[in-house]
Design an enzyme around this catalytic site. Structure first.
Site, PDB file in Angstrom:
ATOM      1  N   CYS A   5       0.861  -1.182   0.000  1.00  0.00           N
ATOM      2  CA  CYS A   5       0.000   0.000   0.000  1.00  0.00           C
ATOM      3  C   CYS A   5       0.894   1.228   0.000  1.00  0.00           C
ATOM      4  O   CYS A   5       2.091   1.124  -0.268  1.00  0.00           O
ATOM      5  CB  CYS A   5      -0.991  -0.011   1.166  1.00  0.00           C
ATOM      6  SG  CYS A   5      -0.270   0.211   2.804  1.00  0.00           S
TER       7      CYS A   5
ATOM      8  N   ASN B 179       2.412   1.605   4.255  1.00  0.00           N
ATOM      9  CA  ASN B 179       2.688   0.361   4.966  1.00  0.00           C
ATOM     10  C   ASN B 179       2.426   0.475   6.463  1.00  0.00           C
ATOM     11  O   ASN B 179       3.134  -0.084   7.296  1.00  0.00           O
ATOM     12  CB  ASN B 179       4.124  -0.112   4.701  1.00  0.00           C
ATOM     13  CG  ASN B 179       4.401  -1.546   5.153  1.00  0.00           C
ATOM     14  OD1 ASN B 179       5.471  -1.838   5.625  1.00  0.00           O
ATOM     15  ND2 ASN B 179       3.438  -2.432   5.016  1.00  0.00           N
TER      16      ASN B 179
ATOM     17  N   ASP C 188      -8.100   3.752   1.560  1.00  0.00           N
ATOM     18  CA  ASP C 188      -7.095   3.943   2.595  1.00  0.00           C
ATOM     19  C   ASP C 188      -7.747   4.463   3.875  1.00  0.00           C
ATOM     20  O   ASP C 188      -8.223   5.596   3.921  1.00  0.00           O
ATOM     21  CB  ASP C 188      -6.032   4.926   2.107  1.00  0.00           C
ATOM     22  CG  ASP C 188      -4.798   4.945   2.986  1.00  0.00           C
ATOM     23  OD1 ASP C 188      -4.884   4.492   4.152  1.00  0.00           O
ATOM     24  OD2 ASP C 188      -3.753   5.409   2.504  1.00  0.00           O
TER      25      ASP C 188
END
Length: 160
Positions: free
Chosen positions: A14, A17, A126
């Protein structure tokens, strides 16, 4: 190699992290343990440098703790130009693009996590920005068994 057996390496990636990829790493490790599957090692990486060396985000820690999934010793690591894994699992399209830019010569298979989901969504949002750690947990959890099944078939592994 472990005792003459080639280990399969999976890396979740991602942005920083600290939220999505360490959550996926911890869940995947737990599902492999629950299913008594060996021969697969799991990692996570980030494409950005902001959080290097930091533990998972407090929201990730909280949701993993609620579900009794260990994350001991996990710290943020950077996806480097020399990094290549058998299976690289990105959380969203931006991560895919960043991975290809960082290492344009990847030999491992590159997917988005939700390629292994029955969900309509294609990207895992996210939670650093949305604060929806529960929703991300559900997305990751629902995809991990399908990913494991794919790897077992693709790498010709045996489930005990």
């Amino acid at each position: 190699m472990l005792g003459g057996i080639q280990m399969i390496e999976v890396a979740f990636v991602c942005l920083g992290n600290i939220c999505r990829s360490p959550m996926a790493e911890a869940i995947m490790r737990q599902r492999l343990k629950d299913r008594d599957i060996s021969g697969i090692t799991v990692h996570s990486r980030g494409t950005g440098k902001w959080n290097l060396g930091e533990p998972p985000h407090k929201g990730t820690q909280k949701i993993l703790t609620q579900h009794h999934i260990p994350f001991d010793g996990m710290i943020s690591e950077l996806f480097e130009p020399h990094d290549d894994f058998d299976y690289i699992i990105a959380m969203d399209q931006s991560n895919v693009d960043n991975i290809k830019q960082i290492n344009p010569n990847i030999k491992g298979q590159l997917f988005k996590l939700l390629d292994f989901s029955n969900m309509k969504e294609t990207d895992v949002p996210d939670p650093y920005y949305t604060n929806n750690f529960e929703g991300v947990y559900d997305m990751v959890q629902s995809s991990c068994d399908n990913l494991i099944n794919y790897i077992i078939k693709d790498a010709n592994l045996k489930e005990r």
